[in-house]
Design a protein around this motif. Structure first.
Motif: not given
Lengths: 354, 347
Positions: A149-152, A170, B200, B202
């Motif tokens: 997963l990716i969190v910014l 994303k 923010t 995914s």
């Protein structure tokens, strides 16, 4: 004639993806969401020193499973060769590492004609170093079977280049469908944190672990490890069960990180009970600074540049000449569109640097 | 008189009888209703799950929902604390719900004309007072929330910069008291709220997005896209607004490409692909013609061969007949066939 030419090129191009016997061909389209799964190539331009090569390997592991783990590249491979192979294989992103006299650079680009973001790597740590620094490094077998997963964080300020970075990152990892996703498949997480003051992006990679909350430590360890506890000094089993030991430091601030699971994850983490989410760092750690945004794939007009007029040094590699030629050809067309002279100058300098 | 008395006496008795009769009947019907399980007696608000016409994502979400509902229902059923609801109770609930809906509708209608009068503000009705109180309560809540949020940031700044201002000192002092008094949960929630503004995640695909995206953009034909692209190029060359347009377009194109959407803005590439398409089309046409030709040729060949074979057969038959005839004349001791008269040629 075309066929002949293709055969010739195949002799030179060696980026090979070794197909394992188990997975013959990775799906191009996610069967449930219907979107195309983004795949990536991680490679380097020019000769890299040892630690950077390890960093490249770490990045490849990070992008698993939708990347070429054993990608082989030869000196004479150009960017165009990679592009040609990428099309039929369905590869959508390139992560390119390179090194100049000042510092290493990481370029993230979207394949067919997509934008390129150039990051300068200020500092980095390898996965091996991080594992050595930990008391109990953790790497379960299925860790790299699913994409992370990716969190910014901190990107929401609204600048164009930041928005572009958000979108690009994303879309490097496939989508998550809430209805059909299995909790057991979310095992890794990539965290990008933007610091407004220093304009640096922290890049971290963690593994997710769920621990049930509300169970005493001894019982939890007993159930998880299947190790018979030592009851020598106890009079009665009730002593073992009811004795409350001191909780570890991390158990204190669990309130924030507890979730209620919707499905059974394992024997210990059952559905609709509270579990704590614990992150343990694996994988490389980087401090990046966004330097340049280009409209094309390592070519095209420069849409954003940190330094204004190019202040980078040239690359000492002579192997880059062929690539330079290709790019000059490609960028000439785009140059016609530009209005200002400054941009054209920057472009030429950029090509030299590339 | 007596009759009248009787009459007057009879009436209350009869009404009493009537009431008790009705009551008894009602009880009897209630008992009957209780015998029927709620599933059959009351109409299902949530109709049977209909999986057929939906797309894959919708099916998945519907199935998940039904699974959760089943689990919840099972828990409720087996929960000893929650009393079992009989059909009667459910029926009563439904009726109450309808009542409430009706009443709320009436209330809304009431509130609206009152709201329009607020401008005058001279008619203090009960609902107006209520609204006022509600407003006050909300303001207080927000004020309370704002304090802790602001002082949280203030505290951080103190730690980082060491900048101490009077106001911040006061706030942090207040906040410390609040921390001790308020529960951890509230703090955590506020932190989460703050943090969520900055984070923010995914790309998450919800099942609802499908309904919005039903109206998909039709793919323009390449020719039309070429037209659009050339128009765009010309617009870029425009001296006044060219730069602005060019910049805007390049950013938009970059965002779209990063998101995976294909952007066709280069007229050269578009021309190339149109050419390729033409050539492919040509090739296909040729292939088709060739195919038609070959089938024709084969057909004629076969027909020719067939007719040849038939002719050959007839010929062979004739030859066989002749041979047979000849054989008769080839018996031993035969002088030979008639070659003609001996004195041929001399008359």
């Amino acid at each position: 004639m075309a066929r002949f030419r293709n055969r010739k090129k195949k002799v030179f191009v060696k980026p090979i993806v070794k197909k394992k016997q188990e997975q013959q061909q990775q799906p191009n389209v996610d069967p449930i969401t219907g979107n195309k799964i983004p795949k990536s190539f991680v490679f380097s331009r020019g000769k890299l020193p040892g630690p950077l090569r390890q960093l490249q390997m770490d990045l490849r592991k990070l992008m698993l499973p939708y990347t070429a783990l054993k990608l082989k590249e030869k000196k004479r491979n150009n960017l165009k060769d990679f592009l040609n192979v990428a099309g039929p294989m369905g590869v959508t992103h390139f992560l390119i590492l390179s090194k100049t006299e000042t510092s290493p650079f990481l370029r993230v680009a979207k394949t067919p004609q997509g934008p390129t973001l150039t990051f300068k790597i200020h500092e980095y740590s390898l996965a091996v170093d991080i594992a050595q620094s930990q008391l109990r490094p953790r790497c379960p077998q299925d860790l790299f079977k699913n994409s992370p997963l990716i969190v910014l964080s901190g990107f929401a300020t609204g600048d164009e280049h930041l928005k572009l970075t958000t979108t690009l990152f994303k879309n490097i990892f496939p989508d998550i469908d809430i209805n059909t996703v299995k909790l057991s498949s979310c095992q890794r997480i990539v965290l990008l944190n933007y610091n407004k003051d220093t304009k640096l992006i922290d890049f971290r990679h963690y593994s997710i672990r769920l621990q049930p909350v509300g169970v005493s430590r001894r019982i939890r360890k007993f159930v998880q490890n299947h190790q018979v506890p030592d009851l020598r000094n106890l009079q009665d089993v009730s002593d073992f069960v009811t004795k409350s030991g001191y909780g570890s430091e991390s158990e204190a601030d669990e309130e924030a990180a507890t979730v209620t699971l919707t499905s059974d994850l394992s024997r210990v983490n059952r559905a609709s009970t509270k579990s704590a989410v614990k992150l343990q760092e694996i994988g490389p750690r980087m401090t990046l600074q966004l330097i340049k945004v280009e409209g094309g794939l390592c070519s095209g007009e420069v849409m954003f540049s940190e330094y204004g007029n190019g202040g980078y040094k040239k690359k000492p590699d002579g192997q880059e000449d062929s690539e330079k030629d290709n790019e000059m050809e490609g960028s000439d067309d785009d140059n016609e569109e530009e209005d200002s002279d400054e941009d054209i100058e920057e472009n030429e300098e950029d090509d030299e640097e590339d | 008189m007596g009759k009248k008395n009787e009459k007057t006496l009879n009436e209350p008795v009869s009404t009493l009888d009537l009431k008790s009769m009705i009551h008894e009947n009602a009880l009897f019907f209630d008992k009957l209703i209780e015998l029927i399980p709620a599933r059959f007696y009351l109409s299902n608000e949530k109709d049977k799950p209909w999986f057929q016409g939906l797309s894959k994502a919708e099916k998945a979400s519907a199935k998940k929902q039904s699974r959760e509902n089943i689990k919840k229902a099972r828990r409720d059923r087996l929960d000893p604390e929650k009393s079992t609801k009989t059909t009667l109770d459910l029926l009563k609930e439904n009726l109450e719900k309808e009542k409430v809906i009706k009443e709320s509708d009436e209330e809304e209608i009431e509130v609206k004309p009152i709201m329009s009068d607020l401008g005058n503000g001279e008619e203090p009705s009960v609902t107006y007072e209520e609204l006022r109180q509600r407003l006050r309560r909300k303001i207080e809540e927000l004020r309370g929330g704002r304090n802790t949020g602001g002082s949280d940031k203030g505290k951080k700044k103190i730690e980082k910069k060491g900048n101490v201002q009077k106001k911040r000192k006061r706030d942090s002092g207040e906040e410390e008291k609040k921390v001790t008094s308020s529960t951890d949960r509230d703090n955590v929630e506020k932190d989460m709220e703050e943090a969520a503004k900055e984070l923010t995640f995914s790309r998450v695909k919800l099942g609802d997005e499908e309904k919005h995206g039903k109206k998909k953009k039709r793919k323009l034909s390449k020719f039309k896209e070429l037209e659009n692209a050339t128009k765009l190029q010309e617009a870029k060359k425009d001296p006044e607004k060219g730069e602005v347009i060019a910049k805007k377009h390049s950013w938009k194109a970059a965002m779209d490409r990063a998101a995976g959407i294909k952007v066709h803005d280069d007229p050269k590439l578009l021309k190339q692909s149109i050419q390729k398409e033409k050539k492919r089309h040509q090739k296909n046409v040729e292939k088709w013609n060739e195919r038609v030709e070959t089938t024709e040729k084969l057909k004629t060949e076969k027909q020719q061969k067939r007719s040849d074979n038939i002719a050959e057969k007839i010929h062979q038959k004739k030859m066989r007949r002749i041979a047979k005839r000849e054989k008769k004349l080839l018996r031993p001791g035969f002088e030979g066939r008639k070659d003609g008269f001996i004195n041929e040629g001399s008359t």
